[in-house]
Motif scaffolding. Structure first.
Motif, PDB file in Angstrom:
ATOM      1  N   UNK A   1       0.848  -1.193   0.000  1.00 31.24           N
ATOM      2  CA  UNK A   1       0.000   0.000   0.000  1.00 31.24           C
ATOM      3  C   UNK A   1       0.878   1.236   0.000  1.00 31.24           C
ATOM      4  N   UNK A   2       0.421   2.258  -0.722  1.00 28.92           N
ATOM      5  CA  UNK A   2       1.183   3.494  -0.791  1.00 28.92           C
ATOM      6  C   UNK A   2       0.230   4.651  -0.991  1.00 28.92           C
ATOM      7  N   UNK A   3       0.779   5.843  -0.961  1.00 27.34           N
ATOM      8  CA  UNK A   3      -0.054   7.028  -1.153  1.00 27.34           C
ATOM      9  C   UNK A   3      -0.454   7.121  -2.610  1.00 27.34           C
ATOM     10  N   UNK A   4      -1.669   7.510  -2.824  1.00 30.53           N
ATOM     11  CA  UNK A   4      -2.234   7.554  -4.163  1.00 30.53           C
ATOM     12  C   UNK A   4      -2.310   8.980  -4.667  1.00 30.53           C
ATOM     13  N   UNK A   5      -2.234   9.141  -5.979  1.00 28.86           N
ATOM     14  CA  UNK A   5      -2.488  10.453  -6.566  1.00 28.86           C
ATOM     15  C   UNK A   5      -3.952  10.496  -6.967  1.00 28.86           C
ATOM     16  N   UNK A   6      -4.402  11.623  -7.450  1.00 24.57           N
ATOM     17  CA  UNK A   6      -5.781  11.706  -7.928  1.00 24.57           C
ATOM     18  C   UNK A   6      -6.713  12.337  -6.927  1.00 24.57           C
ATOM     19  N   UNK A   7      -8.021  12.055  -7.049  1.00 22.91           N
ATOM     20  CA  UNK A   7      -9.019  12.733  -6.228  1.00 22.91           C
ATOM     21  C   UNK A   7      -8.893  12.388  -4.747  1.00 22.91           C
ATOM     22  N   UNK A   8      -9.333  13.301  -3.917  1.00 21.29           N
ATOM     23  CA  UNK A   8      -9.334  13.042  -2.487  1.00 21.29           C
ATOM     24  C   UNK A   8      -8.846  14.205  -1.663  1.00 21.29           C
ATOM     25  N   UNK A   9      -8.309  15.227  -2.299  1.00 23.32           N
ATOM     26  CA  UNK A   9      -7.883  16.414  -1.557  1.00 23.32           C
ATOM     27  C   UNK A   9      -6.782  16.099  -0.566  1.00 23.32           C
TER      28      UNK A   9
ATOM     29  N   UNK B   1      -3.887   4.741   0.250  1.00 19.90           N
ATOM     30  CA  UNK B   1      -5.066   4.149  -0.369  1.00 19.90           C
ATOM     31  C   UNK B   1      -4.762   3.380  -1.656  1.00 19.90           C
ATOM     32  N   UNK B   2      -3.572   3.556  -2.228  1.00 17.87           N
ATOM     33  CA  UNK B   2      -3.212   2.818  -3.444  1.00 17.87           C
ATOM     34  C   UNK B   2      -2.873   1.382  -3.052  1.00 17.87           C
ATOM     35  N   UNK B   3      -3.478   0.416  -3.752  1.00 16.97           N
ATOM     36  CA  UNK B   3      -3.259  -0.995  -3.457  1.00 16.97           C
ATOM     37  C   UNK B   3      -2.519  -1.650  -4.618  1.00 16.97           C
ATOM     38  N   UNK B   4      -1.487  -2.391  -4.285  1.00 15.65           N
ATOM     39  CA  UNK B   4      -0.700  -3.112  -5.274  1.00 15.65           C
ATOM     40  C   UNK B   4      -0.699  -4.586  -4.885  1.00 15.65           C
TER      41      UNK B   4
ATOM     42  N   UNK C   1      -9.947   4.713  -6.581  1.00 16.69           N
ATOM     43  CA  UNK C   1     -10.895   5.117  -5.544  1.00 16.69           C
ATOM     44  C   UNK C   1     -10.173   5.754  -4.357  1.00 16.69           C
ATOM     45  N   UNK C   2     -10.940   6.466  -3.538  1.00 15.17           N
ATOM     46  CA  UNK C   2     -10.355   7.097  -2.348  1.00 15.17           C
ATOM     47  C   UNK C   2     -10.153   6.088  -1.234  1.00 15.17           C
ATOM     48  N   UNK C   3     -10.919   5.020  -1.241  1.00 12.39           N
ATOM     49  CA  UNK C   3     -10.884   4.036  -0.168  1.00 12.39           C
ATOM     50  C   UNK C   3      -9.889   2.920  -0.480  1.00 12.39           C
ATOM     51  N   UNK C   4      -9.061   2.577   0.509  1.00 11.59           N
ATOM     52  CA  UNK C   4      -8.128   1.475   0.324  1.00 11.59           C
ATOM     53  C   UNK C   4      -8.881   0.170   0.130  1.00 11.59           C
ATOM     54  N   UNK C   5      -9.975  -0.022   0.851  1.00 14.35           N
ATOM     55  CA  UNK C   5     -10.764  -1.246   0.727  1.00 14.35           C
ATOM     56  C   UNK C   5     -11.292  -1.410  -0.688  1.00 14.35           C
TER      57      UNK C   5
END
Length: 140
Positions: free
Chosen positions: A20-28, A36-39, A78-82
């Motif tokens: 898991x890592x920090x995601x780019x994109x929507x979410x402010x 929230x980024x899942x690999x 998505x904004x959610x990690x789940x």
């Protein structure tokens, strides 16, 4: 949580590796603080659930996507990690299913029928006659 690719192939959770890592994109500002980024990674070479035939098929068809026999997919839509975890599982299942699917049936070579061959030659002769009529008469 095991991944059911098909009724015949279920990948156990012990063979799946998450990062898991920090995601780019929507979410402010939320994006800057949550991983929230899942690999999702799955080692095809060392998998115990594949037959040797399936393993060879996956390794040959997914050759460009693999790094040392490991297939990795990422989801950060998505904004959610789940939700991103669910998307990554779905992506992996889709890739594996498509790679294990049988290829299209081979084309059987066919010959043109005698009738179509005759029609083809007749059309060529007619076209030739038309072009001959357009020419200037020869001075013989």
């Amino acid at each position: 949580m095991d991944l059911e690719v098909s009724p015949a192939l279920i990948i156990p959770a012990t063979e799946l590796h998450w990062r898991f890592s920090r995601s780019s994109g929507p979410g402010g500002q939320h994006v800057n603080t949550s991983d929230s980024r899942a690999e999702l990674s799955w080692n095809i070479r060392d998998s115990a659930v594949l037959s040797e035939e399936e393993r060879q098929m996956l390794l040959s068809r997914l050759g460009r996507r693999l790094v040392a026999g490991v297939l990795t997919v990422a989801a950060s839509e998505q904004r959610s990690q789940l939700r991103n975890r669910e998307l990554a599982l779905a992506k992996l299942a889709e890739i594996v299913t498509a790679s294990l699917a049988p290829g299209p049936a081979r084309r059987r070579p066919t010959k043109p029928t005698k009738g179509s061959g005759r029609r083809h030659l007749a059309a060529k002769q007619q076209r030739s006659a038309i072009k001959r009529q357009r020419q200037r008469p020869s001075a013989e």
